[in-house]
Write an enzyme that holds these catalytic residues in place. Structure first.
Site, mmCIF file in Angstrom:
data_model
loop_
_atom_site.group_PDB
_atom_site.id
_atom_site.type_symbol
_atom_site.label_atom_id
_atom_site.label_comp_id
_atom_site.label_asym_id
_atom_site.label_seq_id
_atom_site.Cartn_x
_atom_site.Cartn_y
_atom_site.Cartn_z
ATOM 1 N N ASP A 40 3.087 6.333 -2.208
ATOM 2 C CA ASP A 40 3.516 7.536 -1.489
ATOM 3 C C ASP A 40 4.200 8.583 -2.366
ATOM 4 O OD1 ASP A 40 2.463 6.193 0.591
ATOM 5 O OD2 ASP A 40 4.259 6.145 1.829
ATOM 6 N N HIS A 91 0.802 -1.222 0.000
ATOM 7 C CA HIS A 91 0.000 0.000 0.000
ATOM 8 C C HIS A 91 0.833 1.271 0.000
ATOM 9 C CE1 HIS A 91 -3.384 2.628 0.651
ATOM 10 N NE2 HIS A 91 -2.810 3.113 1.732
ATOM 11 N N CYS A 92 2.083 1.212 0.432
ATOM 12 C CA CYS A 92 2.831 2.459 0.654
ATOM 13 C C CYS A 92 3.840 2.806 -0.439
ATOM 14 C CB CYS A 92 3.548 2.395 2.005
ATOM 15 S SG CYS A 92 2.431 2.510 3.420
ATOM 16 N N ILE A 93 4.793 1.941 -0.691
ATOM 17 C CA ILE A 93 5.920 2.310 -1.565
ATOM 18 C C ILE A 93 5.473 2.699 -2.977
ATOM 19 C CG2 ILE A 93 8.113 1.559 -2.528
ATOM 20 C CD1 ILE A 93 8.477 -0.232 -0.134
#
Length: 437
Positions: free
Chosen positions: A278, A273-275
């Protein structure tokens, strides 16, 4: 207000609410309850709420027995009714922050949660956003919504802050309990109170910063740093392929330097979900200030094109056999975005599968942790198992997740050709039928 709340934290009298019971919210709710705070979790999905209230776990990093004990002891419960907010003192917002179809931040879940919380919150409430987002969200979006919806004033009647989640599914060493936490809030009192709440629950260090924007930006920096370096690794791997050099041996050699170098590895793309997300949040916000994040955007371009590049490599491997991709049968091993987990959020393997199918390849997948996945509303089911006969029936086996519970020796002995995008087969002695990214 501050001293009263600090005393309630110390006496374990604070009641906790967690909005969003996914990979971030449920582990946090469990740790709050385990520390002795009565905790109520909220989610819009009836199935998740029902499972929590039955003590049944659906997140890999949580132990089933721990959940059952907390529920049976009355320390943890779940609901789909947002009015629970009026019965809690501390609320952590852990809802998704995806990208929309234009690759821009979708903060509708955060906005909706804030609007609902404002309806029921009372004086003395503490609200903390944990969802990853762009710098400014807490002060520019949440604060006005909470003040207008509740009639209360931030800093005087309630406290508001940001503490970014740091969840790494499948990590054997660092869990929610022992991972260091960063806290930034509106005002010194709010920062002190929120930090005290986390210190009462977690074993990891709690680092206080001067504002929510600092905490929001540091979270973006963490993952943008990884995005850029993985982009470098992917580009180097493509160049090494062109030059006939094994990148994995190159990075292994570079890793012998005891300073100034950290190893990053290539792959079929970025997942989780992040890398992958973001940097888009940061570049979107940067445009508001007339700033172009060229290095960040270049790494995003490289990483985003890796699934297509891997399919192109697969086509070349098949050509060596005199096979066209459009008439070949391909087995993709692993749809999880990383090793030994059942999480396929933003998994590049799914993009690889879709591109293979678009090119006409007869494509199936096997993942020991994932029997099926949903994409664009469709359910995609994998094969139930792999055997020497099954592996031998494919023209190409493509490894897109380096799960450790797969018999790679059996794969090597029976596959006609292998494209290993994760260097999962590095210890296989006979490598004549293996191509490595």
């Amino acid at each position: 207000m501050k001293e009263k709340i600090l005393k309630k934290i110390e006496d374990r009298k604070i009641k906790v609410g967690v909005v969003g019971l996914g990979y971030v919210g449920l582990p946090l709710a469990v740790e709050k309850a385990r520390a002795g705070y009565k905790t109520i979790g909220f989610d819009i999905q009836d199935a998740k709420v029902e499972m929590v209230n039955k003590g049944k776990n659906y997140i890999g990093d949580i132990v089933d027995d721990d959940l059952k004990v907390l529920v049976s002891d009355g320390l943890l419960s779940a609901t789909t009714d947002f009015s629970f907010v009026k019965n809690v003192d501390f609320i952590a917002i852990c809802v998704p922050t995806p990208l929309d179809k234009h690759q821009q931040p979708d903060i509708s879940y955060v906005r909706s949660s804030a609007e609902q919380i404002a309806t029921y919150m009372t004086k003395g409430t503490i609200v903390v956003l944990e969802s990853t987002t762009y710098p400014g969200t807490t002060e520019e979006l949440l604060k006005p919504i909470l003040e207008e919806g509740s009639g209360l004033k931030c800093g005087e009647d309630f406290y508001l802050g940001f503490s970014p989640e740091r969840v790494d599914p499948g990590n054997k060493e660092f869990k929610t309990k022992n991972t260091p936490k960063v806290v930034g809030a509106i005002g010194k009192d709010a920062t002190e109170v929120i930090a005290a709440m986390y210190r009462a629950v977690l074993d990891g260090d709690v680092h206080e910063v001067s504002s929510p924007a600092i905490a929001e930006m540091e979270k973006i920096l963490e993952n943008t740093y990884r995005n850029i370096n993985i982009g470098l690794a992917n580009e180097m791997a493509m160049l090494c392929d062109r030059m006939g050099i094994n990148y994995w041996e190159v990075v292994e050699a570079a890793s012998t330097k005891p300073y100034g170098f950290q190893a990053f590895y290539p792959g079929p793309g970025l997942g989780g979900h992040c890398i992958p997300l973001d940097p888009y949040y940061l570049s979107w916000k940067a445009r508001e200030y007339g700033f172009h994040t060229s290095m960040i955007e270049n790494s995003m371009i490289i990483n985003d094109k890796m699934p297509e590049y891997c399919v192109e490599r697969a086509s070349r491997i098949l050509n060596k056999q005199g096979k066209a991709l459009s008439t070949s049968k391909v087995l993709v091993l692993g749809v999880a975005y990383k090793a030994d987990i059942d999480d396929y959020r933003e998994s590049p393997a799914i993009d690889v599968i879709n591109i293979l199918k678009e090119m006409g390849a007869d494509t199936e997948f096997y993942d020991p942790y994932i029997s099926e996945y949903k994409h664009n509303g469709d359910i995609n089911r994998g094969i139930d198992s792999i055997s020497p006969e099954i592996v031998a029936s494919y023209d190409l086996v493509m490894i897109t997740a380096n799960h450790t519970n797969i018999d790679y020796n059996m794969i090597q002995e029976n596959a006609r050709a292998i494209f290993d995008t994760k260097n999962s087969m590095k210890n296989i002695a006979a490598r004549s039928n293996i191509d490595v990214l």
